[in-house]
Design an enzyme around this catalytic site. Structure first.
Site, PDB file in Angstrom:
ATOM      1  N   LYS A  57       0.856  -1.188   0.000  1.00  0.00           N
ATOM      2  CA  LYS A  57       0.000   0.000   0.000  1.00  0.00           C
ATOM      3  C   LYS A  57       0.886   1.230   0.000  1.00  0.00           C
ATOM      4  O   LYS A  57       1.199   1.809   1.050  1.00  0.00           O
ATOM      5  CB  LYS A  57      -0.925  -0.009   1.224  1.00  0.00           C
ATOM      6  CG  LYS A  57      -2.144   0.890   1.041  1.00  0.00           C
ATOM      7  CD  LYS A  57      -3.048   0.386  -0.063  1.00  0.00           C
ATOM      8  CE  LYS A  57      -4.244   1.288  -0.272  1.00  0.00           C
ATOM      9  NZ  LYS A  57      -5.082   0.846  -1.399  1.00  0.00           N
ATOM     10  N   SER A  67      -8.766  -0.681  -4.927  1.00  0.00           N
ATOM     11  CA  SER A  67      -8.957  -0.312  -3.533  1.00  0.00           C
ATOM     12  C   SER A  67     -10.450  -0.143  -3.245  1.00  0.00           C
ATOM     13  O   SER A  67     -11.210  -1.106  -3.351  1.00  0.00           O
ATOM     14  CB  SER A  67      -8.155   0.945  -3.196  1.00  0.00           C
ATOM     15  OG  SER A  67      -7.860   0.985  -1.809  1.00  0.00           O
TER      16      SER A  67
END
Length: 587
Positions: free
Chosen positions: A191, A386
């Site tokens: 991430k 996401s």
């Protein structure tokens, strides 16, 4: 004093009269622009396609699109839905003899280009011609143009064919100079959305994932061109890697174009194809002017409906617009189609890099509830990553393009510590009282304590657990497996097929066909949600946004891009986000 009041009254009346005149002019413009937009297509015409604007999912509901008023330019773009519909219509339109692909910038993502490219391939089944021409072939436009029967370039033109690259701008050095620390709380090794704020170069994990998905995108790019041009994919790789194509003559030598022509020579060829005399003009119609396609579905009298819900842009709480996803707006749309007995199935068209994790969860809930009562199929566009993947995972099945960007299952938050900026740079200090130990949690004038960081990390961990659990349930996988392919890692659609995040490769039409099959219906009508805003609402928003943008650009000049980037970074420092690293720009 009387003279003063007379002057004020006269000024006031003048303002009112001016406002009335402006309103009347605008209403007249709307009335004129809102008329029948269909154009007369003459026999023996070509469809002219030149795309020099970002392509939205749907054409904006803006009758002033082709007009200018008070120095503000209309939005002259056409949405992907109408581009595909117009190409489909041209395939069977006897008046259209072929398509002329003119120089285009292809500012949108690769999956959007893929859908247009596939529509052109389907168009060629009609036996009609496609001719492409450009002075400058960007990689995106050449990928589109490579399907043409003939590809031409200006003899002094530019042909870009040197591989893919992706670059990230890192802001840590600038933030250090300003005395701002980005306090990061996240879950996910990959991430990397926060890396520009805390690093000066890519982490090893991020470099690995970017190398992986960029390689996947490039492989699909070369495969498509190789198939269309009859050139071996490995040869294409070598041409780019060794920079063999530097001049238009090189592109001709290696069979990537069919000829070098000036525009007048190109026009002569088009006239020859149309059997038009040299002294006569060519009949052509612009893709944006071409009459919108009447879908066969729209001709059906069946009461059955398939609802297409468009979710495009960053995800945020509240209402959205054509370029953003508002959790309230999309949730209302999903509830409406779920409760509508005429709607037998739903297609959720997702084109989003994510956004607020809370807003994503709100939409996910509505998708999950819809899944319980009727089929819901997801069609992914350029991005469904996401939060964009979060709102997709509860669907019956998921369609994506090979070059869709998806995955990025992870959560993060950023809280700025601006103590050094305030104290050392500005000489500003703060003091106060509080009734609880954590009453000022989130205060940006000081660093987080260890206890505060633990509280925030626990919140992010919980969000990631909810995310992976939702994906595991929706994809019928274990949560441990989702965690293994999650961790914020980005995948292409082609890769997502392999790891189970996507079911099938295909476009929105494939998703609609799947929805109809799942609902066991053959006759149906398509309806689009959310409903687009009224003309006046769109006009007022457009005017205010364009005025603001013009003022900022005139004041900031070349620094406007920096302003945009800082604004995006600031937005990240407000709430836990389920958003991919950054908008992937392939050059």
């Amino acid at each position: 004093m009387k003279q003063f009041f007379k002057f004020v009254l006269a000024t006031f009346v003048g303002i009112i009269l001016s406002a009335i005149i402006i309103i009347l002019v605008i209403m007249g413009m709307i009335a004129a622009a809102s008329g029948d937009k269909s154009v007369q297509v003459d026999a023996n015409s070509i469809l002219h396609i030149s795309i020099k604007y970002p392509i939205a999912e749907r054409t904006a509901n803006n009758p002033l699109a082709n007009l200018s008023f008070l120095g503000l330019d209309g939005d002259k773009s056409i949405g992907l839905k109408d581009i595909l519909a117009n190409i489909k219509k041209a395939k069977t339109d006897d008046n259209i003899k072929g398509i002329f692909l003119d120089e285009s910038y292809m500012l949108s993502g690769q999956a959007t280009t893929e859908e247009i490219r596939n529509a052109l391939i389907d168009f060629k089944k009609s036996g009609k011609f496609i001719v492409a021409y450009a002075e400058v072939y960007t990689k995106g436009f050449y990928y589109l143009a490579s399907v043409a029967d003939k590809v031409y370039i200006n003899p002094r033109g530019i042909f870009e064919f040197d591989g893919f690259s992706s670059q990230i701008t890192f802001l840590k050095g600038a933030m250090d100079k300003l005395g701002i620390e980005a306090q990061v709380i996240k879950v996910g090794t990959f991430k990397s959305a926060v890396e520009p704020l805390v690093l000066t170069k890519m982490s090893d994990a991020n470099r690995l994932q970017v190398t992986s998905y960029l390689g996947s995108l490039y492989d699909h790019f070369l495969t498509g061109i190789g198939k269309s041009r009859g050139v071996n994919k490995d040869s294409l790789f070598n041409y780019a890697n060794e920079m063999r194509i530097q001049q238009p003559e090189d592109a001709l030598k290696y069979k990537l174009v069919d000829g070098l022509k000036y525009k007048d020579e190109l026009i002569d060829e088009l006239k020859h194809r149309l059997n038009v005399k040299a002294k006569d003009d060519i009949n052509s119609v612009e893709i944006s002017d071409y009459a919108k396609s009447d879908d066969d579905n729209d001709k059906e009298v069946s009461s059955n409906r398939i609802a297409v819900v468009y979710a495009s842009g960053d995800i945020a709480s509240g209402d959205g617009d054509d370029n953003s996803i508002g959790s309230e707006t999309i949730s209302k749309a999903l509830r409406k189609v779920r409760l509508d007995k005429k709607v037998k199935a739903v297609v959720l068209r997702v084109n989003s890099p994510g956004g607020s994790s809370l807003a994503s969860d709100v939409i996910w809930r509505e998708v999950m509830l819809t899944h319980k009562v009727k089929p819901i199929i997801v069609s992914m566009g350029d991005y469904a990553a996401s939060g964009g993947y979060y709102i997709s995972c509860a669907a019956d099945s998921i369609f994506a393009q090979p070059n869709t960007i998806t995955g990025s299952i992870g959560i993060f938050a950023v809280l700025p510590n601006m103590q050094k900026l305030f104290n050392d740079k500005l000489g500003v200090t703060f003091d106060g009282v509080k009734t609880g130990q954590y009453a000022d949690l989130g205060n940006t004038s000081r660093p987080l304590t260890l206890a505060e960081r633990a509280i925030l990390q626990n919140e992010i961990n919980r969000g990631y657990d909810d995310f992976t659990k939702a994906v595991a349930n929706g994809r019928h996988k274990t949560q441990a497996y989702i965690n293994s392919i999650g961790q914020g890692r980005v995948w292409t659609g082609a890769q997502a097929i392999q790891n189970g995040l996507v079911d099938r490769l295909g476009n929105i039409d494939d998703a609609i066909a799947s929805a109809a099959k799942k609902a066991k219906i053959k006759d149906y009508k398509l309806i689009a949600y959310p409903e687009q805003k009224s003309v006046l609402n769109k006009l007022s928003e457009s005017v205010s946004v364009q005025m603001k943008t013009k003022i900022l650009k005139s004041e900031l000049g070349e620094n406007y891009g920096v302003y945009e980037q800082i604004k995006n970074v600031t937005a990240m420092m407000r709430t836990p986000l389920a958003r991919m690293e950054y908008d992937v720009v392939v050059k």
